[in-house]
Design a protein around this motif. Sequence first.
Motif, mmCIF file in Angstrom:
data_model
loop_
_atom_site.group_PDB
_atom_site.id
_atom_site.type_symbol
_atom_site.label_atom_id
_atom_site.label_comp_id
_atom_site.label_asym_id
_atom_site.label_seq_id
_atom_site.Cartn_x
_atom_site.Cartn_y
_atom_site.Cartn_z
ATOM 1 N N GLY A 116 0.671 -1.294 -0.043
ATOM 2 C CA GLY A 116 -0.083 0.130 -0.094
ATOM 3 C C GLY A 116 0.843 1.184 0.088
ATOM 4 N N LEU A 117 1.883 1.069 -0.360
ATOM 5 C CA LEU A 117 2.777 2.346 -0.286
ATOM 6 C C LEU A 117 3.102 2.717 -1.853
ATOM 7 N N TYR A 118 2.550 2.330 -2.935
ATOM 8 C CA TYR A 118 2.730 3.029 -4.193
ATOM 9 C C TYR A 118 2.220 4.262 -4.187
ATOM 10 N N ASP A 119 2.724 5.068 -5.105
ATOM 11 C CA ASP A 119 2.351 6.450 -5.183
ATOM 12 C C ASP A 119 2.630 7.127 -3.847
ATOM 13 N N THR A 120 3.489 6.917 -3.073
ATOM 14 C CA THR A 120 3.641 7.671 -1.916
ATOM 15 C C THR A 120 4.991 8.034 -1.652
ATOM 16 N N LEU A 121 5.326 9.383 -1.119
ATOM 17 C CA LEU A 121 6.603 9.795 -0.973
ATOM 18 C C LEU A 121 7.371 8.715 0.048
ATOM 19 N N ILE A 122 6.950 8.334 1.008
ATOM 20 C CA ILE A 122 7.378 7.388 2.022
ATOM 21 C C ILE A 122 7.788 6.039 1.209
ATOM 22 N N GLY A 123 7.116 5.482 0.402
ATOM 23 C CA GLY A 123 7.672 4.456 -0.378
ATOM 24 C C GLY A 123 8.584 4.712 -1.232
ATOM 25 N N VAL A 124 8.708 6.148 -2.038
ATOM 26 C CA VAL A 124 10.105 6.130 -2.642
ATOM 27 C C VAL A 124 11.478 6.323 -1.610
ATOM 28 N N ILE A 125 11.207 6.803 -0.343
ATOM 29 C CA ILE A 125 12.178 7.023 0.388
ATOM 30 C C ILE A 125 12.610 5.534 0.792
ATOM 31 N N ILE A 126 11.847 4.873 1.022
ATOM 32 C CA ILE A 126 12.081 3.204 1.645
ATOM 33 C C ILE A 126 13.012 2.718 0.372
ATOM 34 N N VAL A 127 12.403 2.786 -0.918
ATOM 35 C CA VAL A 127 13.222 2.008 -1.762
ATOM 36 C C VAL A 127 14.518 2.717 -2.002
ATOM 37 N N LYS A 128 14.689 4.142 -2.344
ATOM 38 C CA LYS A 128 15.700 4.626 -2.469
ATOM 39 C C LYS A 128 16.841 4.714 -1.164
ATOM 40 N N THR A 129 16.525 4.471 0.080
ATOM 41 C CA THR A 129 17.405 4.010 0.916
ATOM 42 C C THR A 129 17.657 2.900 1.178
ATOM 43 N N ALA A 130 17.027 1.802 0.694
ATOM 44 C CA ALA A 130 17.489 0.295 0.556
ATOM 45 C C ALA A 130 18.535 0.345 -0.527
ATOM 46 N N LEU A 131 18.395 1.041 -1.622
ATOM 47 C CA LEU A 131 19.195 0.855 -2.809
ATOM 48 C C LEU A 131 20.630 1.689 -2.497
ATOM 49 N N GLU A 132 20.705 2.343 -1.331
ATOM 50 C CA GLU A 132 21.946 3.246 -1.240
ATOM 51 C C GLU A 132 22.461 2.550 0.008
ATOM 52 N N LEU A 133 21.924 1.759 0.849
ATOM 53 C CA LEU A 133 22.392 1.071 1.987
ATOM 54 C C LEU A 133 23.614 0.140 1.640
ATOM 55 N N PRO A 134 23.668 -0.708 0.675
ATOM 56 C CA PRO A 134 24.702 -1.426 0.519
ATOM 57 C C PRO A 134 26.104 -0.874 0.331
ATOM 58 N N PHE A 135 26.088 0.176 -0.471
ATOM 59 C CA PHE A 135 27.216 1.077 -0.816
ATOM 60 C C PHE A 135 27.874 1.718 0.637
ATOM 61 N N GLY A 136 26.661 2.348 1.393
ATOM 62 C CA GLY A 136 27.161 2.805 2.660
ATOM 63 C C GLY A 136 27.625 2.107 3.526
ATOM 64 N N ILE A 137 27.006 0.866 3.893
ATOM 65 C CA ILE A 137 27.562 -0.015 4.832
ATOM 66 C C ILE A 137 29.046 -0.826 4.367
ATOM 67 N N TRP A 138 29.271 -0.899 3.121
ATOM 68 C CA TRP A 138 30.381 -1.328 2.932
ATOM 69 C C TRP A 138 31.696 -0.296 2.961
ATOM 70 N N ILE A 139 31.193 1.026 2.534
ATOM 71 C CA ILE A 139 32.282 2.120 2.887
ATOM 72 C C ILE A 139 32.417 2.347 4.105
ATOM 73 N N MET A 140 31.458 2.378 5.130
ATOM 74 C CA MET A 140 31.779 2.606 6.534
ATOM 75 C C MET A 140 32.643 1.257 7.237
ATOM 76 N N LYS A 141 32.365 0.348 6.763
ATOM 77 C CA LYS A 141 33.188 -1.134 7.196
ATOM 78 C C LYS A 141 34.651 -0.928 6.841
ATOM 79 N N GLY A 142 34.764 -0.433 5.706
ATOM 80 C CA GLY A 142 36.072 -0.065 5.508
ATOM 81 C C GLY A 142 36.822 0.898 6.232
ATOM 82 N N PHE A 143 36.094 2.040 6.717
ATOM 83 C CA PHE A 143 36.605 2.956 7.789
ATOM 84 C C PHE A 143 36.976 2.512 8.990
ATOM 85 N N TYR A 144 35.754 1.755 9.291
ATOM 86 C CA TYR A 144 36.162 1.112 10.823
ATOM 87 C C TYR A 144 37.371 0.132 10.860
#
Length: 275
Positions: A132-160
Amino acid sequence: MRHNFRNWPVLVVLALFSLPLVIMFTFQLIDSFTVKAPGALLPESFTLHHFRFMWERLDTGRAGIWQVTLNTFIFATTTATVVTLVSLTAGYALSRLNLPARGFFLAGLIVLHAFPTVTLIIAIFLILQMLGLYDTLIGVIIVKTALELPFGIWIMKGFYDTVPWEIEMAGVQDGASRFRVWWQLVLPQVQPGMMAILIFSFLSGWSEFVLPLVIAPGSNAQVLATYMQALIQDDTKADFDLFKAVGLFYALPVVVIYLVFQNKLMNIYGGGSKG
């Protein structure tokens, strides 16, 4: 002097490659504030008519510019905040804790990051409809966040990974909790990585076009990128000077972010220091 002389060929090559971009942005700036006769190169007079979108609602099938700008800001800010917070904690866990299937999880991050967004659109569309999140801003935010997380986690793991264990061991021996050690001793060491993830995630969200266009086509969840697309959708009566003015308005926050954070962006490095 000899060192500067050796750099001249590199500077000349970079200047030649940058010249078309400089000319393009110069003409965009000039055309946004001037009126020219059809086919003319030089402007005839100064005008603010191209910026009428700031006080008039254009007939684009989208919400007004300020509502769209607010949507874009909420989208980019929320995405950047969630990606940064999750990357900070997940990167630390993958770097410091002996988790089951840790190698499998790290490999999965790379695989997820390798998938282009377009190849996942149909699956994302179906999942959002079921939730029930189609055509909502929160749905777009969730999808974009999920797509950005793998790169962010990998980069931060390297810094740690570059932070010496001795820093944490010293804090633990002094009686500090694991959370306090992470918050007060480890986190300051990876601040450049945190700033990098925060800034780049915000800029990625600010410039996102495909996801809002496909999974939030309604007028209430549109962002500036789709607002600009609507301006030239009908190319038979498109106002390209208006389009350039909106583009200038769209790019202004990015320019401000670069001017404010340019020192941090230029000094991003992975590393902790002992002591």
